[in-house]
Write a protein that holds these residues in place. Structure first.
Motif, short mmCIF file in Angstrom:
data_model
loop_
_atom_site.label_atom_id
_atom_site.label_comp_id
_atom_site.label_asym_id
_atom_site.label_seq_id
_atom_site.Cartn_x
_atom_site.Cartn_y
_atom_site.Cartn_z
N SER A 244 29.28 -19.84 -41.69
CA SER A 244 30.54 -20.56 -41.66
C SER A 244 31.72 -19.62 -41.85
O SER A 244 32.84 -19.93 -41.45
N ARG A 245 31.47 -18.45 -42.43
CA ARG A 245 32.52 -17.45 -42.57
C ARG A 245 33.09 -17.08 -41.21
O ARG A 245 34.31 -16.87 -41.07
N LEU A 246 32.23 -17.00 -40.22
CA LEU A 246 32.68 -16.65 -38.88
C LEU A 246 33.59 -17.74 -38.31
O LEU A 246 34.61 -17.44 -37.68
N VAL A 247 33.25 -19.00 -38.56
CA VAL A 247 34.09 -20.10 -38.08
C VAL A 247 35.46 -20.04 -38.72
O VAL A 247 36.50 -20.15 -38.03
N PHE A 248 35.50 -19.84 -40.04
CA PHE A 248 36.78 -19.75 -40.74
C PHE A 248 37.58 -18.54 -40.25
O PHE A 248 38.81 -18.62 -40.12
N ALA A 249 36.90 -17.43 -40.01
CA ALA A 249 37.60 -16.22 -39.56
C ALA A 249 38.22 -16.43 -38.18
O ALA A 249 39.36 -15.99 -37.93
N ILE A 250 37.51 -17.10 -37.29
CA ILE A 250 38.05 -17.36 -35.95
C ILE A 250 39.27 -18.28 -36.05
O ILE A 250 40.30 -18.05 -35.39
N ILE A 251 39.17 -19.31 -36.89
CA ILE A 251 40.31 -20.23 -37.06
C ILE A 251 41.52 -19.48 -37.62
O ILE A 251 42.65 -19.64 -37.12
N LEU A 252 41.32 -18.66 -38.66
CA LEU A 252 42.43 -17.90 -39.24
C LEU A 252 42.97 -16.88 -38.24
O LEU A 252 44.18 -16.65 -38.18
N GLY A 253 42.09 -16.27 -37.47
CA GLY A 253 42.54 -15.31 -36.46
C GLY A 253 43.45 -15.95 -35.43
O GLY A 253 44.46 -15.37 -35.02
N VAL A 254 43.10 -17.17 -35.03
CA VAL A 254 43.91 -17.88 -34.03
C VAL A 254 45.24 -18.35 -34.64
O VAL A 254 46.31 -18.17 -34.04
N LEU A 255 45.18 -18.94 -35.84
CA LEU A 255 46.38 -19.54 -36.43
C LEU A 255 47.33 -18.51 -37.02
O LEU A 255 48.55 -18.66 -36.89
N VAL A 256 46.80 -17.48 -37.67
CA VAL A 256 47.64 -16.52 -38.38
C VAL A 256 48.02 -15.32 -37.51
O VAL A 256 49.17 -14.86 -37.54
N PHE A 257 47.06 -14.83 -36.73
CA PHE A 257 47.30 -13.59 -35.99
C PHE A 257 47.38 -13.80 -34.47
O PHE A 257 47.44 -12.82 -33.72
N ALA A 258 47.36 -15.05 -34.05
CA ALA A 258 47.48 -15.38 -32.62
C ALA A 258 46.40 -14.70 -31.78
O ALA A 258 46.63 -14.32 -30.63
N GLU A 259 45.21 -14.53 -32.36
CA GLU A 259 44.10 -13.96 -31.61
C GLU A 259 43.56 -14.98 -30.63
O GLU A 259 43.60 -16.19 -30.87
N ARG A 260 43.02 -14.49 -29.53
CA ARG A 260 42.44 -15.37 -28.52
C ARG A 260 41.07 -14.81 -28.12
O ARG A 260 40.94 -14.13 -27.10
N PRO A 261 40.03 -15.10 -28.91
CA PRO A 261 38.69 -14.60 -28.56
C PRO A 261 38.26 -15.13 -27.20
O PRO A 261 38.40 -16.32 -26.91
N ASP A 262 37.77 -14.23 -26.34
CA ASP A 262 37.35 -14.66 -25.01
C ASP A 262 35.94 -15.24 -25.06
O ASP A 262 35.29 -15.29 -26.10
N GLY A 263 35.47 -15.67 -23.92
CA GLY A 263 34.17 -16.32 -23.85
C GLY A 263 33.03 -15.40 -24.25
O GLY A 263 32.07 -15.83 -24.90
N TRP A 264 33.11 -14.12 -23.89
CA TRP A 264 32.06 -13.17 -24.26
C TRP A 264 31.98 -13.01 -25.78
O TRP A 264 30.89 -12.96 -26.35
N THR A 265 33.14 -12.93 -26.43
CA THR A 265 33.15 -12.78 -27.89
C THR A 265 32.57 -14.01 -28.57
O THR A 265 31.76 -13.90 -29.49
N LEU A 266 32.98 -15.19 -28.12
CA LEU A 266 32.47 -16.42 -28.73
C LEU A 266 30.97 -16.58 -28.49
O LEU A 266 30.22 -16.99 -29.39
N ALA A 267 30.53 -16.24 -27.28
CA ALA A 267 29.10 -16.35 -26.98
C ALA A 267 28.30 -15.35 -27.80
O ALA A 267 27.24 -15.67 -28.34
N GLY A 268 28.82 -14.12 -27.90
CA GLY A 268 28.13 -13.11 -28.71
C GLY A 268 28.06 -13.50 -30.17
O GLY A 268 27.03 -13.31 -30.83
N ALA A 269 29.15 -14.06 -30.69
CA ALA A 269 29.16 -14.51 -32.08
C ALA A 269 28.14 -15.62 -32.31
O ALA A 269 27.44 -15.65 -33.33
#
Length: 302
Positions: A244-269
């Motif tokens: 679940s740490r990964l889920v929280f990290a992705i959410i914080l990355g999107v909301l705080v740092f405007a990150e946009r993980p692509d499909g390859w990153t999400l699939a790999g995760a």
């Protein structure tokens, strides 16, 4: 709630705390050098845990700090701290956190290659699948490659070494002392970066000082909840909730740092989480098997 349900809730809370800690450290690295962050936060953590250990029944056994296993563990902790914090500062929070989730797979690999523990084809398969997931995230030689990904990989290897060494330490060396000394090793690593690496020391402003304090609080919360969860719940039941740490990290990355993980990153995760969760569940199941069927000598490890 059943013990496993309480453990799962505590593990999820701990993973959320760790993700928040990482996000705060990434924010702090914009104005404060990596060396200074490690020096200050490591020293504060050492003092807090050292005081707790000193007041507990465990007590401070200074001679245990000279045990070569403890020294190697602290060196691995220092390397991990430097590499992972640098990876956070120069790369995406979501990518660094995703790579970090490969730790259970490297632990299984290290236990087989270094400690000689039996690993069957199922866990070997999960290791291979998980490493494929890592490569889907890192993607060396492509435009998506981030140099911070290599540092995150080094940090995971250092964590695996740390945990493998921890399993070989004498039982008399308590976890509180190990945690306090690990924070101390990160503080020393930070001092080395400041002195030898020429990193500047700055006076944190009130906001940065507050963020440091909150970051340390999140780290302590994550550590305590994770320890309690592993004590009251079955490893196989709570293992998936570590991811679940990964889920929280992705959410914080999107909301705080405007990150946009692509499909390859999400699939790999997702692949890493699935493979790692399966490896942990399988290991927990195999550890229970001798108690259920001690007379069986034909069961092969998986």
């Amino acid at each position: 709630m059943t013990p496993n349900a309480r453990a799962a809730a505590l593990m999820t809370l701990g993973m959320a705390a760790f993700a928040c800690e990482d996000a705060l450290l990434k924010l702090l690295s914009r104005g404060i050098s990596i060396g200074q962050l490690l020096l200050m936060i490591g020293f504060a953590g050492m003092v807090v845990f050292g005081a707790w250990v000193a007041r507990s029944a465990e007590g401070l056994r200074w001679r245990d700090l000279l045990h070569r296993g403890v020294l190697l563990r602290n060196l691995s902790e220092a390397i991990c701290g430097v590499c992972f914090l640098t990876a956070l500062s120069v790369g995406d929070l979501s990518i660094a956190s995703a790579i970090l989730q490969a730790l259970p797979l490297l632990m299984t690999l290290g236990a087989a290659l270094v400690l000689g523990e039996p690993v069957g084809w199922r866990r070997w398969s999960s290791i291979i699948v998980g490493l494929i997931g890592v490569m889907m995230i890192v993607r060396p030689g492509t435009d998506a490659f981030q140099p911070g990904s290599v540092l995150a990989l080094v940090a995971v290897v250092a964590l695996a070494v740390r945990d493998l060494v921890t399993r070989q330490l004498p039982a008399r060396i308590g976890s509180g002392l190990l945690t306090a000394s690990a924070f101390g090793s990160m503080s020393v690593a930070g001092a080395v970066l400041v002195l030898i690496g020429g990193q500047n020391m700055v006076m944190p402003n009130p906001v940065e000082a507050g963020m440091m304090a909150v970051s340390l609080g999140f780290g302590l919360l994550g550590y305590m909840t994770m320890v309690i969860a592993t004590r009251i719940g079955e490893i196989g039941a709570i293992a998936p909730f570590r991811y679940s740490r990964l889920v929280f990290a992705i959410i914080l990355g999107v909301l705080v740092f405007a990150e946009r993980p692509d499909g390859w990153t999400l699939a790999g995760a997702a692949i890493i989480a699935f493979a790692g969760g399966y490896a942990m569940w399988r290991e927990a199941r195999l550890r229970r098997r001798p108690r259920r069927a001690p007379a069986s000598s034909l069961t092969r490890p998986g």
